[in-house]
Scaffold this motif. Sequence first.
Motif, PDB file in Angstrom:
ATOM      1  N   PRO A 160      -2.982  -2.045  -3.641  1.00 36.74           N
ATOM      2  CA  PRO A 160      -3.927  -2.237  -2.540  1.00 36.74           C
ATOM      3  C   PRO A 160      -4.882  -1.051  -2.355  1.00 36.74           C
ATOM      4  O   PRO A 160      -6.037  -1.258  -1.970  1.00 36.74           O
ATOM      5  N   ILE A 161      -4.413   0.192  -2.608  1.00 36.79           N
ATOM      6  CA  ILE A 161      -5.287   1.338  -2.362  1.00 36.79           C
ATOM      7  C   ILE A 161      -6.487   1.291  -3.304  1.00 36.79           C
ATOM      8  O   ILE A 161      -7.634   1.450  -2.887  1.00 36.79           O
ATOM      9  N   LEU A 169       0.843  -1.195   0.000  1.00 36.67           N
ATOM     10  CA  LEU A 169       0.000   0.000   0.000  1.00 36.67           C
ATOM     11  C   LEU A 169       0.878   1.245   0.000  1.00 36.67           C
ATOM     12  O   LEU A 169       0.672   2.186  -0.787  1.00 36.67           O
TER      13      LEU A 169
END
Lengths: 288, 273
Positions: A267-268, A255
């Motif tokens: 991931p974001i 992230l």
Amino acid sequence: MVETQEQPVRTATPVISVVDLVKRFDSKTVLDGVTLDVFPGETMVIMGGSGCGKSTLLRHMIGSMQPNEGSVRLFGEDLVVLSEDQLNAVRKRFGILFQSGALFNSMTVGENVALPLNEHTDLDEATIDIMVRIKLELVGLREAVDLMPAEISGGMKKRAGLARAIALDPEILFYDEPSAGLDPVTSAEIDQLIMDLTGKLGVTSVVVTHEMDSAFRIADRMGMLDKGRMLKIAPRAEFEAIRDGEATGDEMTDLIRQFLRGDSEGPITDRRRETGYEEDILEMAGGP
Amino acid sequence: MDRAGIPIYLVRWAGAQVLTALGRIGGMAILLSVTARWVYKAIFTPKARFDVEGLTVQMVRVGVKSVGVVALVQIFIGVILALQMTPPLEPFGQEGMVSNIIGVAGFRMLGPIITAVVLSGFAGASIAAELGTMVVSEEIEAMEAIALNPIRYLVVPRILATFVMTILLTIVADWMIAVGGWVTSRLVLGPESYVGYWVRMREQLRYRDFVTGLIQAGVFGILISLIACHEGLKVTGGAEGVGRATTKTVVYSIVAIVIAACICTMIFYAFEL
Ligand SMILES: Nc1ncnc2c1ncn2[C@@H]1O[C@H](COP(=O)(O)OP(=O)(O)OP(=O)(O)O)[C@@H](O)[C@H]1O
Ligand SMILES: [Mg+2]
């Protein structure tokens, strides 16, 4: 763990100490247990996406917001319990550059810089005038002394705001998005200014930003804020290693890596997709 | 909504309205008490000196700029009073009494009230817009961050200036109403009205008529500036919020002025003032 050569010596006590800070607006938790130490003379950069609570954290560090839980100490004094007068005494020891510069629009640039000196020192007018010119020279704005804020550009406003912030020779400087909305050259100039001030005046700096170039230029240490939580605080080199390294499969590291690199996949963005947008749409369309 | 739901809904709505109103009044009471403390400090402690320059700027902004409008409006009020009050007096052969009526109505009520209403649009709205803009552009926060108390530096001079200027403008207004009445008598009504106009007004009016008017003016001045500062400082949501704050300031000010006028009049009546 990555080897770091430039880790500052950590024998001193922190000048800023934030412990388990929680802030809620109504039921929305904006800061969710943030802990952070900033040591004398270092430049701490706090990164994070829009709306993750960076400005809110900064407002707690300058005592303009009261936390729901936790404590904020500046120079060893707990801001939460200080009286107005005591808080003002602390405020004279730090300066802050707001996101928009926050100049007083009814005063000239020179008067803006002179205001803290007029109100908080016993200096005579001639001396204050000289000090104003020195501060403006430092930020490269000497010729703007008699202009009104409405007459100068955004970059100049930030520099003027900075001149006002350093008027009382503060020991700590806070910056909220110092380079946001500026062209790359002006932005680099502001960064240089921040580094110069740290070097020349020996101030401790806390910089909130989401401009990664700028962050890596000025930081000694960096902290990554995400959804009100401090994911990681580490020396700059460690973040550089994450940025330049491969994806690890570790959720948190990846992230941070996505944020530092500005990738559109990671991931974001995955997390955003998990919010059930597709299901909502399908449901509106009459079920899957 | 089912039938039983409607009254409950109404009660809830009314309750919520009362709560917001109380919250607002509470907020203004706190603002007023802090302001009073700073004024006290400025007068009685040498350290917290008065910002004379700031006060002057505000007095000019509140008063001098609106004196023309106040005078104009009040002259017309005098004209209206003279024209409306004369016919009912005629059957009694008492046209001359119009100057007595203009005197009492003007000095006791219309002078202060109309002045205050004009000022709520003039000074109140501009104070709310100014402070609201300062909130939006982070100026208020910046002020706090350089250890300057916004109430002391922004609210105190505005409230004091509005207080003083409402009283001064009311004095002007009182005379403008009287002049408006006299001009109308002279030009439109007969000699019964204008001969001895000033003498009769002078005989009718006692100091208390004049003073109770000015007391009301002072109360209105404080109310207008307090509402304006309060609405301005709690602006949220950018330029739109500033617009809302100015509108609210004018509306709340006018309501507050009328309620306060009623309460003042009741008190003056009870004490036979
Ligand atoms: N006074 C307030 N009242 C209610 N909610 C607030 C308030 N201040 C901030 N918030 C909320 O807190 C969250 C974090 O705001 P904050 O300004 O700290 O974000 P940020 O990280 O500085 O974002 P940006 O990078 O866009 O400046 C936002 O969702 C915002 O809506
Ligand atoms: Mg922000």
